[in-house]
Motif scaffolding. Sequence first.
Motif, mmCIF file in Angstrom:
data_model
loop_
_atom_site.group_PDB
_atom_site.id
_atom_site.type_symbol
_atom_site.label_atom_id
_atom_site.label_comp_id
_atom_site.label_asym_id
_atom_site.label_seq_id
_atom_site.Cartn_x
_atom_site.Cartn_y
_atom_site.Cartn_z
ATOM 1 N N GLU A 209 0.852 -1.204 0.000
ATOM 2 C CA GLU A 209 0.000 0.000 0.000
ATOM 3 C C GLU A 209 0.880 1.244 0.000
ATOM 4 O O GLU A 209 1.003 1.946 0.998
ATOM 5 N N LEU A 210 1.514 1.475 -1.149
ATOM 6 C CA LEU A 210 2.401 2.633 -1.270
ATOM 7 C C LEU A 210 1.858 3.534 -2.369
ATOM 8 O O LEU A 210 1.202 3.060 -3.293
ATOM 9 N N GLY A 267 -1.916 13.874 2.058
ATOM 10 C CA GLY A 267 -1.874 12.482 2.493
ATOM 11 C C GLY A 267 -0.441 12.022 2.360
ATOM 12 O O GLY A 267 0.488 12.813 2.518
ATOM 13 N N ILE A 268 -0.261 10.740 2.003
ATOM 14 C CA ILE A 268 1.108 10.230 1.901
ATOM 15 C C ILE A 268 1.605 10.384 0.459
ATOM 16 O O ILE A 268 0.960 9.929 -0.475
ATOM 17 N N PHE A 291 10.191 12.650 7.799
ATOM 18 C CA PHE A 291 9.818 11.830 6.647
ATOM 19 C C PHE A 291 10.398 10.441 6.844
ATOM 20 O O PHE A 291 11.114 10.185 7.818
ATOM 21 N N HIS A 292 10.054 9.531 5.933
ATOM 22 C CA HIS A 292 10.389 8.127 6.152
ATOM 23 C C HIS A 292 11.062 7.561 4.917
ATOM 24 O O HIS A 292 10.455 7.532 3.851
ATOM 25 N N GLN A 293 12.295 7.116 5.064
ATOM 26 C CA GLN A 293 12.961 6.500 3.914
ATOM 27 C C GLN A 293 12.458 5.070 3.769
ATOM 28 O O GLN A 293 12.441 4.301 4.740
ATOM 29 N N LEU A 321 8.754 8.671 2.022
ATOM 30 C CA LEU A 321 7.336 8.985 2.169
ATOM 31 C C LEU A 321 7.223 10.201 3.063
ATOM 32 O O LEU A 321 7.944 10.343 4.049
ATOM 33 N N LEU A 322 6.279 11.065 2.694
ATOM 34 C CA LEU A 322 6.080 12.297 3.435
ATOM 35 C C LEU A 322 4.576 12.432 3.643
ATOM 36 O O LEU A 322 3.808 12.239 2.703
#
Length: 495
Positions: A209-210, A267-268, A291-293, A321-322
Motif C-alpha cells: 500500500e504505497l 496524504g502520503i 519523513f520516512h525513507q 514517504l512524506l
Amino acid sequence: MKKSKIIIGILILAGIFIYTKKNYIMNSLHSGHNMESSNKDSHNSMNDHGSTHKDPINNNINKFSRKLLIPPLLEGTVKNGVREFQLTSMEGEWDFISGTKTKTYGYSSPILSPTLLLNKNEETKITITNNLKEATTVHWHGATVGEKVDGVHNSEIMPGTSKEIAFKLNQPASTLWFHPHTHSKTATQVYKGMAGFIYLQDEVSGKLELPKTYGVDDIPLVVQEKKLDSNNQIITESNQMEKTHGKIGGYMTVNGVISPTVEVPKGIIRLRLLNGSNATKYNYSFEGKIFHQIASDGGLLEKPVSMTTLTLAPGERAEILLDTSKISRKFYMIVNDNKALEIEPKGIALIKDIPTSLIKIEPITKDMLESVASVRKFSLSTKGDKNLINDSLYNFKKVDFSVKKGAYEIWEISNSTGGMNMPHPFHVHGTQFRIIERNGKTPPENESGWKDTVNLNPGDIVKILIKFENDGISIYHCHILEHEDGGMMGQFEVK
Ligand code: C2O
Ligand code: CU
Ligand code: CU
C-alpha cells in the motif's frame, strides 16, 4: 511629513542592502566556491511562509513560478513477450532562465529523459539512436547486468547510428537510473542534461500500500547543479579546482528546472530522490518535518526509517514517504540550505498511512560470511591533482583482478584522502551489494538494504558483502564524475 521621509530613507537603505547582498551571492556562486561556504551568507530577511531558509543558490530566479517538470512515463510496447522502448540522444534547447535559451543534451527531450517503467524478469529491449555529433554510451546504473549491455566496453554508439540493448532484470523493485558512460566524457555529457529514471517494479512492490500514481503521489526528483556563463550557456569545461574537487556550484535544478513548484495531494506522497549531480553531496530536508525513507539504491528497506534530514552522494537514490495531510501551506524541499522545490498540498491522497513494514531482505548470515572467496582492499586517495584507487589510475588495458562468478567477496574501502576533505562515493557496476560495516559498526538502518553506491567521507572505512552473477569485465569507480573521467576507476573480470 518627516515620518514619511524617514520611511523612504529606510526603504532606500534596505534596497541597497538587498542589492549588494544579491551581487555578493551571485559572485561567490560563479567563482567556483563550494556551496557550503556561500551558504553561510544565506540567513536573514525576506522569509516567506515562515521558513527560516532563503534561496541563496538560485537567488530568487523563477521564484517558484515554474511547474516542476514531470518526465513522461514510458511503458514501452510488448512484442512477442519483449517490452520495447526507443530513445534518442539529442541536442536541444532549454530555458533554465525564462526568456533565454541554453544548449543542452537529453534523451528524446531537450533535457533529461522520459522515465522507463520496467518489470522484473521481463525481457526488455531498448533501442538508442544517437543524434548527437559525438559518440555516446548508455549505462544502466544499478542494474545487475553483464559487460555486453553495461555501456562501458565496446558500447559506443556513433553519431547517426542506433544500438539495440536487451536485458532482463531479476533484481527487486527499485529506482535505478541511466546516463552516458562515455570514456572521459561522462561528466560533460551528464552535465549537459543526459540522465533518466528507471522505475523497476515487481509483484511484491505492486501489492504494498504505497503511493504509485506516477507524477501525482509518486514523483521522481533529480537534483543537479548547472553553472551557466554570461550567455546562459552551460559551462562544461572544468578548471583545475573542478578537476580535483569536481564541478560544484551554480544554479540548483530539480528535474531540470530552477526553483520549481509542484502540487501534491494531501496524504502520503512518495518522492524518489536521485542525486544526479556531478560532484556535490546533498542534504535533503523539509523544514524540519519528519519523513520516512523506504528504499535505498537497490530496492525497498525492511521497514520505513524516520528522519528529518537525509544525505545522498552523487549516484545514490532514496525513496521517501512524506505525510502532507496536516500541512495547510506551501513548504519547501531544502537541499544544502537552498529552497530547491516548493510543494503545495492540495486535494486528497489515495494513501493515508505510512506502512509499518515493507519487505523481507535476505539476512546476512554467518554462512555467507564464512563462504567469502576473497577479501579485497580499496584505498581512495589524492596525490597532487590526481584522485586514485589503490595508488593507481584507470588503465583500460589492465584487468586489476578476477572474481569468481556467484561467490561472495568482502570489499573493504577506505577514504584515505587526508586533509583534502573530499568525499568519494564508491560505485560498483553490474551488481547490488550490502554494507556490513561502516567505521567498525553495523551500518545505519537506511544503509542496511541493497546499495550500488556508498559514500565515504575522509577517514571512513566501509566493508561491503558483494557478489557478481554476470560474466565479463566490470568496473568500480568514484561517482564524482570528474574523478571518474580523471581515472579514479578500476576493472575486474567475472568468470
Ligand atoms: Cu552511474 Cu559507472 O556509473
Ligand atoms: Cu553504474
Ligand atoms: Cu572521488
